[in-house]
Design a protein around this motif. Structure first.
Motif, short mmCIF file in Angstrom:
data_model
loop_
_atom_site.label_atom_id
_atom_site.label_comp_id
_atom_site.label_asym_id
_atom_site.label_seq_id
_atom_site.Cartn_x
_atom_site.Cartn_y
_atom_site.Cartn_z
N ALA A 1 0.85 -1.11 0.07
CA ALA A 1 -0.12 -0.02 0.07
C ALA A 1 0.95 1.41 0.02
O ALA A 1 0.60 2.34 -0.54
N ALA A 2 2.09 1.43 0.72
CA ALA A 2 2.91 2.47 0.96
C ALA A 2 3.51 2.67 -0.47
O ALA A 2 3.50 3.56 -1.06
N ARG A 3 3.97 1.31 -1.09
CA ARG A 3 4.63 1.51 -2.38
C ARG A 3 3.66 2.24 -3.52
O ARG A 3 4.01 3.30 -4.17
N LEU A 4 2.36 1.67 -3.66
CA LEU A 4 1.56 2.14 -4.25
C LEU A 4 0.97 3.61 -4.29
O LEU A 4 0.74 4.31 -4.98
N ALA A 5 0.86 4.10 -3.03
CA ALA A 5 0.66 5.34 -2.45
C ALA A 5 1.69 6.37 -3.01
O ALA A 5 1.29 7.48 -3.51
N ALA A 6 2.97 5.92 -3.02
CA ALA A 6 4.06 6.76 -3.58
C ALA A 6 3.92 7.00 -5.15
O ALA A 6 4.28 7.92 -5.57
N GLN A 7 3.20 6.15 -5.74
CA GLN A 7 3.09 6.18 -7.05
C GLN A 7 1.81 7.01 -7.47
O GLN A 7 1.90 7.69 -8.56
N HIS A 8 0.48 6.77 -6.53
CA HIS A 8 -0.65 7.52 -7.06
C HIS A 8 -1.21 8.27 -6.06
O HIS A 8 -2.17 9.03 -6.55
N ALA A 9 -0.74 8.55 -5.06
CA ALA A 9 -1.40 9.63 -3.95
C ALA A 9 -1.44 10.87 -4.53
O ALA A 9 -0.41 11.28 -5.14
N ALA A 10 -2.59 11.75 -4.33
CA ALA A 10 -2.54 12.81 -4.91
C ALA A 10 -2.08 13.98 -3.89
O ALA A 10 -1.85 13.43 -2.90
N ARG A 11 -1.57 14.91 -4.51
CA ARG A 11 -0.77 15.99 -3.42
C ARG A 11 -1.80 16.33 -2.17
O ARG A 11 -1.30 16.45 -1.00
N GLU A 12 -3.04 16.33 -2.44
CA GLU A 12 -3.66 16.61 -1.26
C GLU A 12 -3.98 15.54 -0.39
O GLU A 12 -4.21 15.59 0.91
N GLU A 13 -3.91 14.46 -0.61
CA GLU A 13 -3.82 13.09 0.20
C GLU A 13 -2.37 13.26 0.82
O GLU A 13 -2.57 12.97 2.22
N ILE A 14 -1.45 13.48 0.39
CA ILE A 14 -0.22 13.72 1.07
C ILE A 14 -0.15 14.69 2.03
O ILE A 14 0.47 14.38 3.32
N VAL A 15 -0.87 15.79 1.85
CA VAL A 15 -1.26 16.96 2.72
C VAL A 15 -1.73 16.60 3.67
O VAL A 15 -1.59 16.68 5.12
N VAL A 16 -2.73 15.56 3.85
CA VAL A 16 -3.52 15.15 4.71
C VAL A 16 -2.86 14.16 5.84
O VAL A 16 -2.83 14.31 6.95
N LEU A 17 -1.94 13.37 4.97
CA LEU A 17 -1.07 12.35 5.84
C LEU A 17 -0.25 13.11 6.82
O LEU A 17 -0.14 13.00 7.80
N ARG A 18 0.31 14.00 6.09
CA ARG A 18 1.09 14.92 7.15
C ARG A 18 0.26 15.74 8.14
O ARG A 18 1.02 15.87 9.19
N GLN A 19 -0.78 16.21 7.81
CA GLN A 19 -1.62 16.92 8.74
C GLN A 19 -1.77 15.83 9.89
O GLN A 19 -1.94 16.22 11.25
N MET A 20 -2.17 14.64 9.61
CA MET A 20 -2.57 13.49 10.76
C MET A 20 -1.47 13.49 11.61
O MET A 20 -1.58 13.34 12.74
N VAL A 21 -0.31 13.37 10.87
CA VAL A 21 0.95 13.24 12.04
C VAL A 21 1.31 14.51 13.03
O VAL A 21 1.34 14.15 14.11
#
Length: 211
Positions: free
Chosen positions: A88-108
């Motif tokens: 899942a992490a490998r695929l997220a690195a390929q396919h995650a939208a910019r907004e999804e990455i922003v949300v992940l950072r905010q969650m941490v």
């Protein structure tokens, strides 16, 4: 009394187990669940049967109780979870939208405020991993990980309750997110594997102390 679909009763009971309202070894009574959720007994009965088939519940005489994982089952679960989560992490690195990455950072960032509250941090941890699953943009993988995470709820304790584990876990979460943000699939998968390896090691150490 409100009529409810069997799949909804199933979800209500699973959510209660996931929140820790029902712990491994707790007895589930059809009539009590129907009253608790304000539903009829028929969909609750069907949901309990389905949960028994899924090994979330087990028989104790004539009663159904929340299942408990033994040492071997826990090791097997972590082995499967680690590989699926790494994918899942490998695929997220390929396919995650910019907004999804922003949300992940905010969650941490937001989870820093939960340090010291192991149960709240455990819930936040599940949300964080669930967001990575969604960011993989692979519906079949998300489905399989949902099954794995239902089984994780059968562990009586959270590794995040161990001293220092919460801080370490958030640091590991940051490493995973940054690898995803840099579109480095290998690094994201490896960071996820290392994260779960440390969580498993912590859990084993805590289990050994209770022997």
């Amino acid at each position: 009394m409100v009529q409810i679909a069997q799949k909804d009763a199933h979800a209500l009971i699973l959510d209660a187990i996931d929140r820790g309202d029902f712990r491994p070894g707790d007895r589930l009574v059809e009539s009590e669940l129907a009253d608790r959720f304000g539903v009829s007994r028929t969909p609750v009965r069907e949901a309990l049967q389905r949960l028994e088939t899924q090994a979330v519940l087990m028989r104790d005489g004539r009663s159904l109780i929340v299942a408990t994982l033994n040492h071997d089952q826990m090791a097997e679960l972590y082995a499967v979870r680690t590989e699926l989560e790494a994918l899942a992490a490998r695929l997220a690195a390929q396919h995650a939208a910019r907004e999804e990455i922003v949300v992940l950072r905010q969650m941490v960032d937001e989870d820093e405020a939960l340090l010291g509250d192991a149960h709240a941090l455990a819930r936040a941890n599940r949300r964080f991993h669930g967001q990575i699953h969604l960011a993989s943009h692979n519906r079949y993988l998300v489905q399989q990980l949902g099954t794995v995470h239902r089984s994780m709820a059968l562990m009586a304790t959270t590794s995040l309750a161990a001293e220092g584990r919460g801080e370490a876990a958030l640091s590991e979460h940051r490493a995973i997110v940054e690898a995803i943000a840099h579109r480095d699939g290998d690094a994201a998968a490896n960071a996820l594997r290392e994260h779960l390896s440390r969580a498993f090691e912590t859990r084993l150490r805590e289990e050994a102390r209770r022997l």
